[in-house]
Motif scaffolding. Structure first.
Motif, PDB file in Angstrom:
ATOM      1  N   PHE A  95     -23.779  84.137 134.332  1.00 27.86           N
ATOM      2  CA  PHE A  95     -22.561  83.114 134.577  1.00 27.86           C
ATOM      3  C   PHE A  95     -22.670  81.839 133.632  1.00 27.86           C
ATOM      4  CE2 PHE A  95     -22.539  85.417 138.477  1.00 27.86           C
ATOM      5  CZ  PHE A  95     -21.228  86.022 138.524  1.00 27.86           C
ATOM      6  N   LYS A  96     -21.641  81.529 132.853  1.00 32.18           N
ATOM      7  CA  LYS A  96     -21.500  80.280 132.126  1.00 32.18           C
ATOM      8  C   LYS A  96     -21.311  79.036 133.177  1.00 32.18           C
ATOM      9  CE  LYS A  96     -18.608  78.199 128.563  1.00 32.18           C
ATOM     10  NZ  LYS A  96     -17.517  77.960 128.005  1.00 32.18           N
ATOM     11  N   LYS A  97     -22.242  78.070 132.959  1.00 33.37           N
ATOM     12  CA  LYS A  97     -22.124  76.870 133.438  1.00 33.37           C
ATOM     13  C   LYS A  97     -20.792  76.090 133.106  1.00 33.37           C
ATOM     14  CE  LYS A  97     -24.624  72.745 134.819  1.00 33.37           C
ATOM     15  NZ  LYS A  97     -25.573  71.832 134.792  1.00 33.37           N
ATOM     16  N   ARG A  98     -19.946  75.784 134.061  1.00 35.00           N
ATOM     17  CA  ARG A  98     -18.889  75.081 133.664  1.00 35.00           C
ATOM     18  C   ARG A  98     -19.186  73.497 133.571  1.00 35.00           C
ATOM     19  NH1 ARG A  98     -14.034  77.103 133.767  1.00 35.00           N
ATOM     20  NH2 ARG A  98     -13.065  75.224 134.892  1.00 35.00           N
ATOM     21  N   SER A  99     -18.562  72.903 132.611  1.00 33.88           N
ATOM     22  CA  SER A  99     -18.881  71.540 132.471  1.00 33.88           C
ATOM     23  C   SER A  99     -17.549  70.800 133.003  1.00 33.88           C
ATOM     24  CB  SER A  99     -19.010  71.203 131.016  1.00 33.88           C
ATOM     25  OG  SER A  99     -17.698  71.304 130.300  1.00 33.88           O
ATOM     26  N   MET A 100     -17.769  69.438 133.030  1.00 34.58           N
ATOM     27  CA  MET A 100     -16.663  68.583 133.525  1.00 34.58           C
ATOM     28  C   MET A 100     -15.392  68.646 132.514  1.00 34.58           C
ATOM     29  SD  MET A 100     -14.529  66.895 135.497  1.00 34.58           S
ATOM     30  CE  MET A 100     -15.527  66.174 136.699  1.00 34.58           C
ATOM     31  N   ASN A 101     -15.681  68.907 131.161  1.00 37.06           N
ATOM     32  CA  ASN A 101     -14.611  69.422 130.098  1.00 37.06           C
ATOM     33  C   ASN A 101     -13.795  70.419 130.398  1.00 37.06           C
ATOM     34  OD1 ASN A 101     -15.620  66.896 128.920  1.00 37.06           O
ATOM     35  ND2 ASN A 101     -16.644  68.066 126.947  1.00 37.06           N
ATOM     36  N   ASP A 102     -14.636  71.693 130.856  1.00 35.46           N
ATOM     37  CA  ASP A 102     -13.923  72.738 131.406  1.00 35.46           C
ATOM     38  C   ASP A 102     -13.309  72.632 132.492  1.00 35.46           C
ATOM     39  OD1 ASP A 102     -15.197  74.342 129.438  1.00 35.46           O
ATOM     40  OD2 ASP A 102     -16.903  74.911 130.903  1.00 35.46           O
ATOM     41  N   HIS A 103     -13.619  71.798 133.362  1.00 33.66           N
ATOM     42  CA  HIS A 103     -12.760  71.640 134.703  1.00 33.66           C
ATOM     43  C   HIS A 103     -11.733  70.720 134.385  1.00 33.66           C
ATOM     44  CE1 HIS A 103     -11.838  70.380 138.821  1.00 33.66           C
ATOM     45  NE2 HIS A 103     -12.004  69.335 138.455  1.00 33.66           N
ATOM     46  N   LEU A 104     -11.560  69.683 133.429  1.00 31.85           N
ATOM     47  CA  LEU A 104     -10.521  68.785 132.865  1.00 31.85           C
ATOM     48  C   LEU A 104      -9.456  69.627 132.346  1.00 31.85           C
ATOM     49  CD1 LEU A 104      -9.117  66.059 133.130  1.00 31.85           C
ATOM     50  CD2 LEU A 104     -10.556  65.522 131.081  1.00 31.85           C
ATOM     51  N   ARG A 105     -10.004  70.383 131.510  1.00 37.13           N
ATOM     52  CA  ARG A 105      -9.175  71.409 130.419  1.00 37.13           C
ATOM     53  C   ARG A 105      -8.505  72.315 131.145  1.00 37.13           C
ATOM     54  NH1 ARG A 105     -12.764  72.815 126.805  1.00 37.13           N
ATOM     55  NH2 ARG A 105     -13.174  74.559 128.118  1.00 37.13           N
ATOM     56  N   ASP A 106      -8.954  72.975 132.302  1.00 38.97           N
ATOM     57  CA  ASP A 106      -8.227  73.809 133.225  1.00 38.97           C
ATOM     58  C   ASP A 106      -7.216  73.244 133.980  1.00 38.97           C
ATOM     59  OD1 ASP A 106      -9.918  75.907 132.114  1.00 38.97           O
ATOM     60  OD2 ASP A 106     -11.148  76.020 133.943  1.00 38.97           O
ATOM     61  N   GLY A 107      -7.517  71.865 134.521  1.00 42.36           N
ATOM     62  CA  GLY A 107      -6.802  71.125 135.475  1.00 42.36           C
ATOM     63  C   GLY A 107      -5.466  70.943 134.605  1.00 42.36           C
ATOM     64  N   LEU A 108      -5.571  70.347 133.387  1.00 36.82           N
ATOM     65  CA  LEU A 108      -4.782  69.763 132.411  1.00 36.82           C
ATOM     66  C   LEU A 108      -3.729  70.891 132.175  1.00 36.82           C
ATOM     67  CD1 LEU A 108      -6.100  67.290 130.070  1.00 36.82           C
ATOM     68  CD2 LEU A 108      -4.636  66.739 132.234  1.00 36.82           C
ATOM     69  N   ALA A 109      -4.228  72.179 132.071  1.00 36.28           N
ATOM     70  CA  ALA A 109      -3.577  73.295 131.609  1.00 36.28           C
ATOM     71  C   ALA A 109      -2.540  73.685 132.563  1.00 36.28           C
ATOM     72  CB  ALA A 109      -4.360  74.385 131.031  1.00 36.28           C
ATOM     73  N   SER A 110      -3.182  73.673 133.832  1.00 37.21           N
ATOM     74  CA  SER A 110      -2.400  74.232 135.004  1.00 37.21           C
ATOM     75  C   SER A 110      -1.449  73.302 135.623  1.00 37.21           C
ATOM     76  CB  SER A 110      -3.257  74.565 136.030  1.00 37.21           C
ATOM     77  OG  SER A 110      -4.117  73.500 136.531  1.00 37.21           O
ATOM     78  N   ALA A 111      -1.799  71.916 135.381  1.00 34.71           N
ATOM     79  CA  ALA A 111      -0.670  70.997 135.848  1.00 34.71           C
ATOM     80  C   ALA A 111       0.686  70.897 134.848  1.00 34.71           C
ATOM     81  CB  ALA A 111      -1.276  69.694 135.468  1.00 34.71           C
ATOM     82  N   SER A 112       1.773  70.661 135.738  1.00 36.30           N
ATOM     83  CA  SER A 112       3.112  70.218 135.111  1.00 36.30           C
ATOM     84  C   SER A 112       2.877  69.157 133.923  1.00 36.30           C
ATOM     85  CB  SER A 112       4.251  70.002 136.095  1.00 36.30           C
ATOM     86  OG  SER A 112       4.181  68.824 136.898  1.00 36.30           O
ATOM     87  N   ASN A 113       3.861  69.003 132.992  1.00 42.62           N
ATOM     88  CA  ASN A 113       3.892  68.010 132.086  1.00 42.62           C
ATOM     89  C   ASN A 113       3.991  66.670 133.023  1.00 42.62           C
ATOM     90  OD1 ASN A 113       3.897  66.884 129.267  1.00 42.62           O
ATOM     91  ND2 ASN A 113       6.200  66.911 129.548  1.00 42.62           N
ATOM     92  N   GLU A 114       4.976  66.779 133.888  1.00 40.40           N
ATOM     93  CA  GLU A 114       4.932  65.592 134.676  1.00 40.40           C
ATOM     94  C   GLU A 114       4.048  65.196 135.275  1.00 40.40           C
ATOM     95  OE1 GLU A 114       7.670  65.633 138.620  1.00 40.40           O
ATOM     96  OE2 GLU A 114       9.186  65.536 137.020  1.00 40.40           O
ATOM     97  N   ARG A 115       3.228  66.058 135.866  1.00 39.49           N
ATOM     98  CA  ARG A 115       1.914  65.356 136.719  1.00 39.49           C
ATOM     99  C   ARG A 115       0.834  64.894 135.522  1.00 39.49           C
ATOM    100  NH1 ARG A 115      -1.548  63.113 139.645  1.00 39.49           N
ATOM    101  NH2 ARG A 115      -3.487  64.128 140.006  1.00 39.49           N
ATOM    102  N   ARG A 116       0.917  65.551 134.452  1.00 38.97           N
ATOM    103  CA  ARG A 116      -0.102  64.889 133.313  1.00 38.97           C
ATOM    104  C   ARG A 116       0.441  63.724 132.856  1.00 38.97           C
ATOM    105  NH1 ARG A 116       0.119  70.629 131.518  1.00 38.97           N
ATOM    106  NH2 ARG A 116       1.905  70.066 130.235  1.00 38.97           N
ATOM    107  N   GLN A 117       1.678  63.555 132.747  1.00 40.06           N
ATOM    108  CA  GLN A 117       2.249  62.257 132.271  1.00 40.06           C
ATOM    109  C   GLN A 117       1.914  61.084 133.489  1.00 40.06           C
ATOM    110  OE1 GLN A 117       3.643  61.032 129.696  1.00 40.06           O
ATOM    111  NE2 GLN A 117       3.942  63.038 128.699  1.00 40.06           N
ATOM    112  N   SER A 118       2.105  61.599 134.920  1.00 41.28           N
ATOM    113  CA  SER A 118       1.859  60.704 135.832  1.00 41.28           C
ATOM    114  C   SER A 118       0.234  60.164 135.961  1.00 41.28           C
ATOM    115  CB  SER A 118       2.303  61.162 137.265  1.00 41.28           C
ATOM    116  OG  SER A 118       1.778  60.570 138.408  1.00 41.28           O
ATOM    117  N   LEU A 119      -0.475  61.229 135.597  1.00 41.52           N
ATOM    118  CA  LEU A 119      -1.920  60.858 135.718  1.00 41.52           C
ATOM    119  C   LEU A 119      -2.235  60.024 134.548  1.00 41.52           C
ATOM    120  CD1 LEU A 119      -4.837  61.445 136.754  1.00 41.52           C
ATOM    121  CD2 LEU A 119      -4.932  63.388 135.420  1.00 41.52           C
ATOM    122  N   ALA A 120      -1.678  60.169 133.339  1.00 41.68           N
ATOM    123  CA  ALA A 120      -2.039  59.349 132.118  1.00 41.68           C
ATOM    124  C   ALA A 120      -1.533  57.971 132.458  1.00 41.68           C
ATOM    125  CB  ALA A 120      -1.418  59.971 131.043  1.00 41.68           C
TER     126      ALA A 120
END
Length: 86
Positions: free
Chosen positions: A1-26
């Motif tokens: 199994f490939k160890k998942r980095s925080m970058n992977d976690h953040l990338r997956d989270g951003l990809a699955s979030a709505s544009n509105e949620r990404r804008q709100s977080l930023a």
């Protein structure tokens, strides 16, 4: 199994979030969505201040430990009472 980095976690989270949620977080973290994608892709590293803001803005879904490991929580060393041996 490939160890998942925080970058992977953040990338997956951003990809699955709505544009509105990404804008709100930023906005809450006082950064841009583009900067979040750069962090997620490993192209930039978060400053300690930005890591703090992202942790607060995300409700701890994004952690300081993941974005800025040298700021990760480290417990204070136990202090002995005077006159006691370790």
């Amino acid at each position: 199994f490939k160890k998942r980095s925080m970058n992977d976690h953040l990338r997956d989270g951003l990809a699955s979030a709505s544009n509105e949620r990404r804008q709100s977080l930023a906005a809450a973290a006082k950064t841009t969505v583009g900067h979040l994608w750069q962090l997620a892709g490993g192209h930039r590293k978060a400053s300690a201040d930005l890591a703090d803001r992202l942790q607060d803005a995300s409700g701890s879904e994004i952690t300081i430990a993941g974005l800025h490991p040298d700021r990760a929580y480290q417990p204070e060393p136990r202090r002995l009472r005077p006159g006691t041996e370790p």
